[in-house]
Design an enzyme around this catalytic site. Structure first.
Site, PDB file in Angstrom:
ATOM      1  N   CYS A  43       0.822  -1.213   0.000  1.00  0.00           N
ATOM      2  CA  CYS A  43       0.000   0.000   0.000  1.00  0.00           C
ATOM      3  C   CYS A  43       0.855   1.261   0.000  1.00  0.00           C
ATOM      4  N   CYS A  48      -1.673   1.734  -2.935  1.00  0.00           N
ATOM      5  CA  CYS A  48      -2.644   2.822  -2.711  1.00  0.00           C
ATOM      6  C   CYS A  48      -2.046   4.223  -2.731  1.00  0.00           C
ATOM      7  N   LYS A  51      -0.159   5.339  -5.965  1.00  0.00           N
ATOM      8  CA  LYS A  51      -1.221   5.333  -6.996  1.00  0.00           C
ATOM      9  C   LYS A  51      -2.090   6.581  -6.891  1.00  0.00           C
ATOM     10  N   TYR A 180      -9.470  -3.420 -10.761  1.00  0.00           N
ATOM     11  CA  TYR A 180      -9.107  -2.154 -10.117  1.00  0.00           C
ATOM     12  C   TYR A 180      -7.867  -1.519 -10.768  1.00  0.00           C
ATOM     13  N   GLU A 184      -7.675   1.900 -13.039  1.00  0.00           N
ATOM     14  CA  GLU A 184      -7.042   3.055 -12.375  1.00  0.00           C
ATOM     15  C   GLU A 184      -5.850   3.552 -13.196  1.00  0.00           C
ATOM     16  N   HIS A 438     -27.772  21.440  -0.616  1.00  0.00           N
ATOM     17  CA  HIS A 438     -27.898  21.946  -1.977  1.00  0.00           C
ATOM     18  C   HIS A 438     -26.952  23.115  -2.231  1.00  0.00           C
ATOM     19  N   GLU A 443     -26.792  15.188  -2.891  1.00  0.00           N
ATOM     20  CA  GLU A 443     -28.207  15.359  -2.534  1.00  0.00           C
ATOM     21  C   GLU A 443     -29.095  14.379  -3.299  1.00  0.00           C
TER      22      GLU A 443
HETATM   23  P1  FAD Z   1       1.485  -6.021   2.037  1.00  0.00           P
HETATM   24  O1  FAD Z   1       1.147  -4.609   2.301  1.00  0.00           O
HETATM   25  O2  FAD Z   1       1.700  -6.422   0.628  1.00  0.00           O
HETATM   26  O3  FAD Z   1       2.769  -6.366   2.902  1.00  0.00           O
HETATM   27  C1  FAD Z   1       3.427  -7.586   2.804  1.00  0.00           C
HETATM   28  C2  FAD Z   1       4.895  -7.352   3.097  1.00  0.00           C
HETATM   29  O4  FAD Z   1       5.535  -8.603   3.324  1.00  0.00           O
HETATM   30  C3  FAD Z   1       5.645  -6.716   1.938  1.00  0.00           C
HETATM   31  O5  FAD Z   1       6.309  -5.562   2.388  1.00  0.00           O
HETATM   32  C4  FAD Z   1       6.624  -7.792   1.479  1.00  0.00           C
HETATM   33  O6  FAD Z   1       7.843  -7.253   1.008  1.00  0.00           O
HETATM   34  C5  FAD Z   1       6.826  -8.576   2.755  1.00  0.00           C
HETATM   35  N1  FAD Z   1       7.240  -9.966   2.588  1.00  0.00           N
HETATM   36  C6  FAD Z   1       6.718 -10.897   1.750  1.00  0.00           C
HETATM   37  N2  FAD Z   1       7.293 -12.093   1.958  1.00  0.00           N
HETATM   38  C7  FAD Z   1       8.211 -11.925   2.942  1.00  0.00           C
HETATM   39  C8  FAD Z   1       9.104 -12.799   3.612  1.00  0.00           C
HETATM   40  N3  FAD Z   1       9.140 -14.105   3.340  1.00  0.00           N
HETATM   41  N4  FAD Z   1       9.927 -12.288   4.553  1.00  0.00           N
HETATM   42  C9  FAD Z   1       9.890 -10.968   4.860  1.00  0.00           C
HETATM   43  N5  FAD Z   1       9.053 -10.102   4.280  1.00  0.00           N
HETATM   44  C10 FAD Z   1       8.204 -10.578   3.340  1.00  0.00           C
HETATM   45  N6  FAD Z   1      -6.039  -1.161  -1.304  1.00  0.00           N
HETATM   46  C11 FAD Z   1      -6.892  -0.194  -0.869  1.00  0.00           C
HETATM   47  O7  FAD Z   1      -7.563  -0.385   0.142  1.00  0.00           O
HETATM   48  N7  FAD Z   1      -6.998   1.007  -1.540  1.00  0.00           N
HETATM   49  C12 FAD Z   1      -6.267   1.277  -2.661  1.00  0.00           C
HETATM   50  O8  FAD Z   1      -6.398   2.361  -3.240  1.00  0.00           O
HETATM   51  C13 FAD Z   1      -5.365   0.284  -3.139  1.00  0.00           C
HETATM   52  N8  FAD Z   1      -4.613   0.518  -4.223  1.00  0.00           N
HETATM   53  C14 FAD Z   1      -3.728  -0.435  -4.641  1.00  0.00           C
HETATM   54  C15 FAD Z   1      -2.968  -0.168  -5.777  1.00  0.00           C
HETATM   55  C16 FAD Z   1      -2.075  -1.098  -6.247  1.00  0.00           C
HETATM   56  C17 FAD Z   1      -1.258  -0.797  -7.479  1.00  0.00           C
HETATM   57  C18 FAD Z   1      -1.934  -2.340  -5.560  1.00  0.00           C
HETATM   58  C19 FAD Z   1      -0.948  -3.366  -6.049  1.00  0.00           C
HETATM   59  C20 FAD Z   1      -2.690  -2.624  -4.433  1.00  0.00           C
HETATM   60  C21 FAD Z   1      -3.597  -1.671  -3.968  1.00  0.00           C
HETATM   61  N9  FAD Z   1      -4.395  -1.905  -2.842  1.00  0.00           N
HETATM   62  C22 FAD Z   1      -5.271  -0.951  -2.414  1.00  0.00           C
HETATM   63  C23 FAD Z   1      -4.322  -3.196  -2.095  1.00  0.00           C
HETATM   64  C24 FAD Z   1      -3.434  -3.047  -0.844  1.00  0.00           C
HETATM   65  O9  FAD Z   1      -2.176  -2.530  -1.206  1.00  0.00           O
HETATM   66  C25 FAD Z   1      -3.262  -4.397  -0.157  1.00  0.00           C
HETATM   67  O10 FAD Z   1      -4.534  -4.961   0.093  1.00  0.00           O
HETATM   68  C26 FAD Z   1      -2.517  -4.263   1.180  1.00  0.00           C
HETATM   69  O11 FAD Z   1      -1.255  -3.691   0.997  1.00  0.00           O
HETATM   70  C27 FAD Z   1      -2.369  -5.651   1.831  1.00  0.00           C
HETATM   71  O12 FAD Z   1      -1.620  -5.552   3.028  1.00  0.00           O
HETATM   72  P2  FAD Z   1      -0.820  -6.812   3.590  1.00  0.00           P
HETATM   73  O13 FAD Z   1      -0.331  -6.429   4.930  1.00  0.00           O
HETATM   74  O14 FAD Z   1      -1.640  -8.015   3.453  1.00  0.00           O
HETATM   75  O15 FAD Z   1       0.382  -7.017   2.580  1.00  0.00           O
HETATM   76  P1  NDP Z   2      -8.433  -7.746 -10.075  1.00  0.00           P
HETATM   77  O1  NDP Z   2      -8.705  -9.096  -9.574  1.00  0.00           O
HETATM   78  O2  NDP Z   2      -9.236  -6.604  -9.576  1.00  0.00           O
HETATM   79  O3  NDP Z   2      -8.538  -7.752 -11.670  1.00  0.00           O
HETATM   80  C1  NDP Z   2      -7.821  -8.652 -12.448  1.00  0.00           C
HETATM   81  C2  NDP Z   2      -8.272  -8.504 -13.878  1.00  0.00           C
HETATM   82  O4  NDP Z   2      -7.431  -9.275 -14.739  1.00  0.00           O
HETATM   83  C3  NDP Z   2      -9.692  -8.978 -14.097  1.00  0.00           C
HETATM   84  O5  NDP Z   2     -10.292  -8.119 -15.014  1.00  0.00           O
HETATM   85  C4  NDP Z   2      -9.490 -10.374 -14.682  1.00  0.00           C
HETATM   86  O6  NDP Z   2     -10.523 -10.773 -15.537  1.00  0.00           O
HETATM   87  C5  NDP Z   2      -8.222 -10.160 -15.493  1.00  0.00           C
HETATM   88  N1  NDP Z   2      -7.463 -11.391 -15.680  1.00  0.00           N
HETATM   89  C6  NDP Z   2      -7.114 -12.289 -14.737  1.00  0.00           C
HETATM   90  N2  NDP Z   2      -6.373 -13.276 -15.270  1.00  0.00           N
HETATM   91  C7  NDP Z   2      -6.257 -12.992 -16.585  1.00  0.00           C
HETATM   92  C8  NDP Z   2      -5.609 -13.652 -17.665  1.00  0.00           C
HETATM   93  N3  NDP Z   2      -4.953 -14.781 -17.483  1.00  0.00           N
HETATM   94  N4  NDP Z   2      -5.685 -13.087 -18.882  1.00  0.00           N
HETATM   95  C9  NDP Z   2      -6.372 -11.940 -19.065  1.00  0.00           C
HETATM   96  N5  NDP Z   2      -6.990 -11.268 -18.087  1.00  0.00           N
HETATM   97  C10 NDP Z   2      -6.939 -11.783 -16.848  1.00  0.00           C
HETATM   98  O7  NDP Z   2      -6.892  -7.538  -9.811  1.00  0.00           O
HETATM   99  P2  NDP Z   2      -5.939  -6.256  -9.931  1.00  0.00           P
HETATM  100  O8  NDP Z   2      -4.644  -6.793 -10.379  1.00  0.00           O
HETATM  101  O9  NDP Z   2      -6.584  -5.175 -10.709  1.00  0.00           O
HETATM  102  O10 NDP Z   2      -5.832  -5.787  -8.419  1.00  0.00           O
HETATM  103  C11 NDP Z   2      -5.545  -6.717  -7.379  1.00  0.00           C
HETATM  104  C12 NDP Z   2      -6.331  -6.408  -6.143  1.00  0.00           C
HETATM  105  O11 NDP Z   2      -5.734  -5.319  -5.448  1.00  0.00           O
HETATM  106  C13 NDP Z   2      -7.762  -5.945  -6.369  1.00  0.00           C
HETATM  107  O12 NDP Z   2      -8.648  -7.012  -6.578  1.00  0.00           O
HETATM  108  C14 NDP Z   2      -8.062  -5.198  -5.110  1.00  0.00           C
HETATM  109  O13 NDP Z   2      -8.438  -6.107  -4.101  1.00  0.00           O
HETATM  110  C15 NDP Z   2      -6.722  -4.560  -4.792  1.00  0.00           C
HETATM  111  N6  NDP Z   2      -6.703  -3.175  -5.285  1.00  0.00           N
HETATM  112  C16 NDP Z   2      -7.548  -2.271  -4.711  1.00  0.00           C
HETATM  113  C17 NDP Z   2      -7.599  -0.985  -5.171  1.00  0.00           C
HETATM  114  C18 NDP Z   2      -8.525  -0.018  -4.538  1.00  0.00           C
HETATM  115  O14 NDP Z   2      -9.014  -0.285  -3.447  1.00  0.00           O
HETATM  116  N7  NDP Z   2      -8.801   1.129  -5.167  1.00  0.00           N
HETATM  117  C19 NDP Z   2      -6.745  -0.526  -6.267  1.00  0.00           C
HETATM  118  C20 NDP Z   2      -5.890  -1.558  -6.795  1.00  0.00           C
HETATM  119  C21 NDP Z   2      -5.882  -2.829  -6.316  1.00  0.00           C
HETATM  120  P3  NDP Z   2     -11.885 -11.399 -14.987  1.00  0.00           P
HETATM  121  O15 NDP Z   2     -12.659 -10.276 -14.425  1.00  0.00           O
HETATM  122  O16 NDP Z   2     -12.497 -11.963 -16.220  1.00  0.00           O
HETATM  123  O17 NDP Z   2     -11.520 -12.438 -13.990  1.00  0.00           O
END
Ligand code: FAD
Ligand code: NDP
Length: 461
Positions: A43, A48, A51, A180, A184, A438, A443
């Site tokens: 994140c 997040c 992004k 997502y 985005e 308003h 609203e």
């Molecule tokens: P993480 O935050 O992924 O933390 C896991 C950590 O473990 C990492 O730092 C990794 O390096 C470490 N790690 C892994 N394996 C090991 C190991 N063996 N030893 C030591 N360290 C290790 N969510 C939202 O709510 N709003 C958003 O707008 C949003 N935007 C997103 C945009 C993008 C591009 C992405 C990819 C995700 C987004 N998410 C968003 C999802 C959100 O980032 C994740 O749901 C959240 O970070 C999950 O937290 P976590 O603690 O499970 O894992």
């Molecule tokens: P998502 O699961 O949201 O979307 C994955 C997309 O890739 C879907 O449209 C899926 O299609 C498609 N897909 C999956 N496999 C294939 C394949 N083999 N070939 C072609 N298309 C494929 O994952 P994201 O990677 O976008 O994000 C991961 C997660 O991170 C999200 O689900 C969300 O939980 C979190 N996130 C949250 C955000 C937020 O809160 N604003 C922002 C970014 C990430 P289909 O629908 O047909 O399965």
């Protein structure tokens, strides 16, 4: 030399791990945490936060264009990608330091190393070779991008991880996926000036969201110049003189400068030593846990994306906190995963909570739908061709609002506040009783009186 002993070892210092570590420590536990990359996790470092900063950057283009209708003359604006990335990186470094300082303040011992399980109570730190004995282990390793089946030229494809560090803004980018991250980043790159093609394998983007939301967002994205190609996939990518030649599944091809896959993420469970310790994996590919985030091994717990329940930061944080309350605070706490509000930071934004129309019709006997599509007031003078959309899904028998769906400016902010009402089981009559503010877009949420659709009323009567 005997191994160090702690009460709790946390693997992964991301959203869930950091929260769990500091709360457990505040209950008096001796806590150690390992992080193999950067403190803060997905994140903060490459999710997040960066992004949303890029989303803010991308929205200035519309603001500059819309200003003319309000009497402003804006000189031709120009955008510098390296400046944005450098400023974003500075902010991320500041946040990483703040997270590290928090762990220090709470006396959590942080080790910069990959950690793997050796047995149910022993963690092996690969950077130093040290072994730590822990009464309880929390796996909070998150997830990582998954590109799907191998295709020719996959080595040229980037994920969101690399998108945050491109040396320059691509003039033309193809994004595969319809979730997502795909929508985005389509908005981000398009707003910053790239020519964006989004390729999605299904009928329409954002599968799982309300069908009207999906249709509305697609039209709005297309109005902003994003080309959306559905029912196709990327078949091959080849490096050519002036970019990357992308072949689609229907044999059509196009040349772009960058190809990004946003095809989902998979839990980070590989080579963690889970199998040898007996930690079971669920059918969703994440670590199987009970309502207290306890795995099949009694002293090993897992929270966040590695469990693949609802992969959102606030959910990971809540799960980490509940774990610490349960195990170290003598307050068994199960996380309520129902009615989680969520926003997609597309352009325009999407904010949703609760059931979609289709889900409600499947689950409830009587369903009433209220919806509206309107031109936001700001678009009148600016002349921008855009519409906002709102839908309220009501259980026709109890009058309870069971779903809200918004596409439009600040939808994320609106759904956070609306989430309180839905969580409190507010009825449509409660919504109607609230005086409108308003002139606002919100609203509309308290002034929708005409049912757009009603299901099951006759059968129930
Ligand atoms: P993480 O935050 O992924 O933390 C896991 C950590 O473990 C990492 O730092 C990794 O390096 C470490 N790690 C892994 N394996 C090991 C190991 N063996 N030893 C030591 N360290 C290790 N969510 C939202 O709510 N709003 C958003 O707008 C949003 N935007 C997103 C945009 C993008 C591009 C992405 C990819 C995700 C987004 N998410 C968003 C999802 C959100 O980032 C994740 O749901 C959240 O970070 C999950 O937290 P976590 O603690 O499970 O894992
Ligand atoms: P998502 O699961 O949201 O979307 C994955 C997309 O890739 C879907 O449209 C899926 O299609 C498609 N897909 C999956 N496999 C294939 C394949 N083999 N070939 C072609 N298309 C494929 O994952 P994201 O990677 O976008 O994000 C991961 C997660 O991170 C999200 O689900 C969300 O939980 C979190 N996130 C949250 C955000 C937020 O809160 N604003 C922002 C970014 C990430 P289909 O629908 O047909 O399965």
């Amino acid at each position: 030399m005997s191994a160090k002993e702690v009460d709790l070892f946390v693997i992964g210092a991301g959203s869930g791990g950091v929260r769990a570590a500091r709360v457990a420590s505040s209950y008096g536990a001796r806590v150690m945490a390992a992080e193999e990359f950067r403190v803060g996790g997905t994140c903060v470092i490459r999710g997040c936060v960066p992004k949303k900063l890029l989303v803010y950057a991308s929205r200035f283009a519309e603001e500059f264009a819309d200003a003319a209708g309000y009497g402003w003359t804006v000189p031709q604006p120009s955008f510098d990608w390296p400046t944005l990335i450098a400023n974003k990186d500075r902010e991320i470094a500041r946040l990483e330091a703040a997270y590290t300082a928090t762990l220090e303040r709470f006396k959590v011992e942080l080790v910069k190393s990959r950690a793997v399980l050796e047995d149910a109570h022993t963690v092996h730190l690969l950077a130093t070779g040290a072994r730590v004995r822990a009464k309880t282990i929390l796996i909070a390793t998150g997830g990582a991008p998954h590109h799907g089946a191998a295709i020719a030229g996959l080595e040229h494809v980037i994920s969101s991880n690399e998108a945050f560090h491109l040396p320059q803004l691509p003039k033309r980018i193809l994004i595969q996926g319809g979730g997502y991250i795909a929508v985005e980043f389509a908005g981000i790159f398009s707003g910053l000036g790239s020519q964006v093609t989004l390729v999605y394998r299904g009928e329409n983007i954002l599968r799982g969201f309300d069908d009207d939301v999906r249709a509305h967002l697609r039209v709005e994205m297309e109005k902003r110049g994003i080309k959306i190609v559905t029912k196709r996939t990327v078949a091959a990518v080849e490096k050519v003189e002036h970019g990357l030649d992308v072949e689609l599944s229907d044999n059509e091809s196009l040349v772009v400068d960058q190809v990004m896959f946003a095809t989902g993420r998979r839990p980070n469970i590989k080579t963690l030593g889970l199998e040898s310790v007996g930690v079971k994996i669920a059918s969703n590919g994440g670590i199987a846990v009970d309502q207290y985030s306890r795995s099949s091994v009694p002293n090993i717990y897992a929270v966040g994306d590695v469990t693949n329940r609802i992969n959102l930061t606030p959910v990971a944080i809540r799960e980490g906190h509940a774990f610490a309350d349960t195990v170290f605070g003598k307050k068994p706490t199960a996380v309520d995963h129902s009615n989680v509000p969520t926003a997609v930071f597309s352009e325009p934004e999407v904010g949703v909570i609760g059931l979609t129309e289709a889900e409600a019709v499947k689950e409830l006997r009587v369903v009433d739908i209220y919806k509206t599509s309107f031109r936001p007031m700001k678009a009148t003078l600016s002349g921008r061709d855009t519409r906002s959309f709102m839908k309220i899904v009501v259980d026709g028998e109890s009058d309870r609002v069971v779903g809200c769906h918004i596409v439009g400016p600040d939808a994320g902010e609106l759904i956070q506040a609306l989430g309180i009402a839905v969580k409190m089981k507010a009825t449509k009559a409660d919504f109607d009783a609230v005086m409108a503010v308003h002139p606002t877009a919100a609203e509309e949420l308290v002034t929708m009186r005409e049912k757009a659709m009603s299901y099951g009323r006759q059968a129930a009567e």
